[in-house]
Design a protein around this motif. Structure first.
Motif: not given
Length: 559
Positions: A34-39
């Motif tokens: 979820k965190r990496v996708s947000s970039y």
């Protein structure tokens, strides 16, 4: 990189973005995918967009929990110093005390944090005060001699400042005990040292060694006076770090066993959580009983659990007073930083610089009638001295006073190996500035050069611009004067140290019985020729013996 996102699991972990194999950002997440996708989303922050734009790859490491993620993230950031992460910066180079690994150790001062070092301390002068207090009490040696080659004790033993382990006048066991007391004291624990002194005084009194008892009593009183000044009146042997953070500035008070051991300052692009993470985890600094903060922050309880250290607001009047001290120092530093920032911006405008100068270097020359010519280069970073970047040069092939040639030599040596700063300040007028300009052109270098003429503090340019006169209280001029004066101080101190050594050598060369070894011993003991002149016959005799001491006294009386 987008295709690789599908492979990322939903586990907690740490991720890194890289560019050409170099880490440019480190982050942690409870859910990596979820965190990496947000970039990569269209509504990502400007910082995230910059990271993705520059990065050509990313990697991740799965961990078991939030604590492991925090530890790994902090260590990766501290080791790699990625450009897009929050970084912690010391505002100055702080000193440490370290005990050598000799059979009979002595204390050294270092500016590097090495295994076994004690500190950091507020300043070198404060640390020297600590050492000057305990050395006469514990009589720890302060020389770096090879003790196996020493045949008799030196003047330090005669003056009761050393226990003379070199000739076996103290046992290894007793000396080791004293080293442990010194280590405890430098850790903030003065109780053991005070008990040891009181016991010694009582023993001397019982043995009717009243002179020795009186000497120790005077040293004990000096220790008590120092501790009274440093005491913060906390109940018990409390260990605290007191923090105040605002506007990217951190002030920390280190309290150890009720004694204030240091006031440290840092710069950080973040708040309490960031500082605690980078300082205690990333830099692996000492963890203590409690961390007292001026104001509550978002993840305070979480950080307490991760570090296993209680983080809290002040709990009583004494802690409130400590927080107030830290905050007052913080406000003074913020005001100073704001003033320096305004002054650097003014320098940019006055000198037509492309941006406020981050690095300013100053050069100065020092000599005595052309002899022992030396040069200094000092570096100011963001308007403050960065002593770790200072350099000194001994100049040769100068047969007469020639400041222009001296300046040419140091500039050529310096900038043929190092980049030019944002602003180069020369102590002198048009002639010195032109000499520097010519040598830089010969090196095919160009940069912003100015001179500061000492007689009226006017700014001199290397081109056709007229000299610039500013008011003495102008912030821009004050920075330039600070750089010039610091360069002068650094050059002069280096020159004086060389001159003193030469004076001792040349002044004693004509005396029979004094070779290189005795010259070195005299210089080590009395520092310079004036120190020898001030010394008594008895003091000199303890260093070189009676016959040679008489010859030295005779020589000095004739000079």
């Amino acid at each position: 990189m987008i295709e690789k996102i599908r492979e990322i699991p939903d586990n907690p972990g740490v991720y890194v973005f890289k560019s050409d194999g170099k880490i440019i950002y480190v982050g942690k997440a409870k859910n990596l995918k979820k965190r990496v996708s947000s970039y990569f989303l269209s509504n990502a922050s400007e910082k995230a967009k910059k990271i993705v734009e520059e990065a050509d790859s990313f990697e991740y490491t799965i961990v078991s929990n939030e604590k492991e993620a925090l530890l790994l993230e902090a260590n990766l950031i501290y080791s790699n110093k990625p450009k897009y992460n929050v970084l912690l910066k010391d505002t100055r180079v702080y000193p440490y005390a370290v005990f050598t690994d000799d059979e009979f150790p002595y204390i050294q001062i270092t500016h590097q944090k090495i295994p076994g070092a004690y500190g950091p301390f507020t300043s070198v002068s404060f640390l020297r005060t600590l050492i000057e207090i305990i050395n006469p009490i514990l009589q720890i040696r302060n020389c770096d001699y090879d003790l196996s080659k020493v045949k008799r004790p030196c003047i330090e033993y005669g003056m009761k400042r050393c226990s003379a382990p070199c000739v076996g006048l103290i046992t290894k066991e007793e000396y080791t005990k004293r080293i442990e007391l010194a280590k405890s004291f430098l850790s903030g624990d003065a109780k053991k040292l005070k008990e040891w002194i009181r016991e010694k005084i009582n023993n001397y009194s019982r043995m009717e060694m009243f002179e020795s008892a009186l000497r120790l009593k005077k040293l004990y009183d000096r220790l008590e006076e120092f501790l009274e000044v440093q005491s913060v009146e906390l109940d018990g042997n409390v260990n605290l770090d007191v923090l105040a953070i605002e506007s990217g500035i951190v002030v920390m008070l280190k309290i150890r066993n009720g004694m204030m051991l240091a006031k440290l300052e840092f710069e950080i692009n973040g708040g309490y959580e960031d500082f605690i993470k980078w300082y205690y985890i990333g830099r692996n600094e000492e963890l203590i009983d409690r961390i007292v903060v001026k104001s509550r922050f978002k993840k305070m309880n979480e950080m307490s659990k991760i570090l296993s250290v209680k983080i809290s607001l002040p709990v009583d009047e004494n802690e409130e007073r400590l927080v107030s001290i830290a905050y007052k120092n913080l406000q003074n530093r913020i005001k100073s930083s704001e003033a320096i920032k305004k002054s650097l911006n003014r320098l940019k405008e006055l000198l037509d610089l492309p941006m406020p100068p981050k690095f300013i270097e100053g050069i100065d020359i020092s000599h005595t009638h052309g002899n022992l010519t030396v040069a200094s280069v000092v570096t100011f970073e963001d308007g403050r001295p960065n002593k770790s970047l200072y350099r000194k040069y001994r100049l040769s092939n100068l047969t007469k006073i020639d400041d222009f040639e001296s300046m040419r030599q140091v500039v050529k040596r310096r900038y043929s190996k190092h980049p030019l700063p944002d602003l180069l300040l020369i102590d002198g007028g048009k002639g010195q500035v032109d000499a520097v300009k010519n040598i830089l052109e010969g090196l095919k270098l160009s940069g912003r050069i100015i001179g500061l003429a000492k007689e009226d503090e006017r700014i001199v340019f290397p081109d056709e611009r007229p000299d610039l006169h500013l008011r003495r209280d102008d912030g821009a001029l004050r920075i330039l004067i600070s750089v010039r004066d610091e360069a002068h101080r650094f050059a002069t101190s280096y020159h004086y140290s060389l001159r003193d050594k030469e004076m001792v050598k040349s002044g004693l060369d004509s005396i029979p019985g004094i070779g290189e070894k005795r010259k070195k011993l005299l210089l080590k003991t009395f520092k310079n020729i004036n120190g020898i002149k001030r010394a008594s016959f008895e003091e000199i005799k303890k260093v070189v013996g009676e016959k040679v001491a008489m010859k030295i006294i005779e020589k000095i009386s004739k000079d």
